[in-house]
Design a protein around this motif. Structure first.
Motif: not given
Length: 359
Positions: A197-226
């Motif tokens: 439920a967020m914009t994903g990662i593209h090599h020319r567009d960081l998206g919410v997911a890319g921003w979250a992964l590359t912003k060290d100060e941000i914590s992320c929850e993740i659903i680990a159900d595979k």
């Protein structure tokens, strides 16, 4: 263990009234689930006091010793009713070996209509300055909400949430990087179910997911159900973020623990087939895993018990500001413990020094 707390830790034997042998098992601090909509047929938006307690029993049996019941968007009247139910649960839970309700998580009250997922958009709100006053809160407890910072009034909402001591978590969002940075500056330091439920990662567009992964100060929850996240992406994300910034969640819904079948959740028919949920709109409608399943999945991906314990216990405790009492095995902290055998099965669990006998 004395009076529900860890009184002493030693590698040597010392006198005790009772001894529990956990040889060849791994002892973890109790798991903390910050995103949970229910289980065993119980929906947090509708549960009675007794039903909340039943969920607490089920969670404790699966290693969860603390949780945030999570509400999907609903009417203010229903929110008030459910908060009153939770207050009654909190009045009796200390004497029970059940997962402790330590707060509440409002998911998506202020979400982006285009990223609603399985939420109910008819109850979405924008922020004009007074809407938080309408949301009932638990006394002396954690208040957590998932919101989209790009909605009308979103940055002011972030500031108000922070001012009131809430945990603002970014999710169900299409925010651009500038808006995300403004939200971060206003107090948002966490991401709800990374990738979903967020914009994903593209090599020319960081998206919410890319921003979250590359912003060290941000914590992320993740659903680990595979299912919500591909196992390789799950591994990549948890290797990319600093080890103290990833949090496992179940995002479980009421059919959890009941197996496959047809169910009704939030006014919609939802099917569960081979552990995957699907609503009538074609969206994934939450998971049917427990935190124990998430822990097993992460161990199967090669993460160590110490790394997984951080993601399941220590990190959520830090996010919620309860690390003084929860999240790690240390002298003075609550005796919230779970032991797993080599196959990852729960062999022992304890909440506040009270052993859970259910298996």
């Amino acid at each position: 263990i004395e009076n529900g707390r860890i009184a002493k830790i030693s590698t040597k034997d010392f006198p005790a009234d009772k001894t529990i042998n956990l040889e060849n098992q791994t002892l973890y601090a109790g798991f903390i689930d910050i995103h949970n909509h229910g289980a065993v047929g119980v929906d947090t938006n509708e549960a009675s006091v007794d039903e909340f307690i039943e969920v607490g029993k089920f969670l404790a049996k699966n290693g969860v010793t603390a949780w945030l019941p999570t509400f999907v968007p609903d009417s203010d009247e229903n929110y008030q009713r459910q908060i009153e139910m939770l207050e009654k649960v909190r009045a009796v839970q200390n004497d029970l070996p059940i997962a402790q309700v330590i707060g509440v998580h409002y998911e998506g009250v202020f979400a982006n209509l285009q990223m609603c997922g399985a939420l109910r958009p008819q109850y979405f709100k924008t922020f004009t300055g007074n809407e938080l006053t309408d949301l009932p809160t638990l006394k002396n407890a954690v208040q957590h909400t998932t919101y989209a910072p790009e909605i009308s009034g979103g940055i002011e909402l972030t500031k108000e949430l922070t001012k009131r001591g809430w945990i603002p978590s970014i999710g169900h969002t299409k925010a651009d990087v500038a808006t995300l940075e403004n939200a971060f500056a206003a107090g948002a330091k966490h991401i709800t179910h990374l990738f979903n439920a967020m914009t994903g990662i593209h090599h020319r567009d960081l998206g919410v997911a890319g921003w979250a992964l590359t912003k060290d100060e941000i914590s992320c929850e993740i659903i680990a159900d595979k299912i919500h996240v591909h196992p390789k992406m799950l591994k990549l994300a948890c290797e990319t973020k600093p080890s103290d910034k990833m949090i496992l969640v179940s995002d479980s819904v009421s059919p959890t623990g009941l197996g496959d079948g047809e169910f009704e959740i939030w006014g919609e028919k939802v099917s569960v087939v081979e552990g995957k949920t699907r609503n009538e709109r074609g969206s994934i409608a939450g998971s049917v895993i427990t935190m124990l399943d998430a822990v097993k999945n992460m161990l199967s991906l090669g993460f160590t018990p110490i790394e997984v314990s951080k993601m399941a216990s220590a990190n959520p405790a830090k996010l919620l500001g309860i690390e003084k009492d929860f999240g790690t095995i240390e002298v003075g902290k609550r005796a919230d413990l779970v032991a797993l055998d080599k196959e990852g099965n729960v062999t022992f669990s304890m909440v506040g020094g009270i052993q859970n006998e259910e298996r």
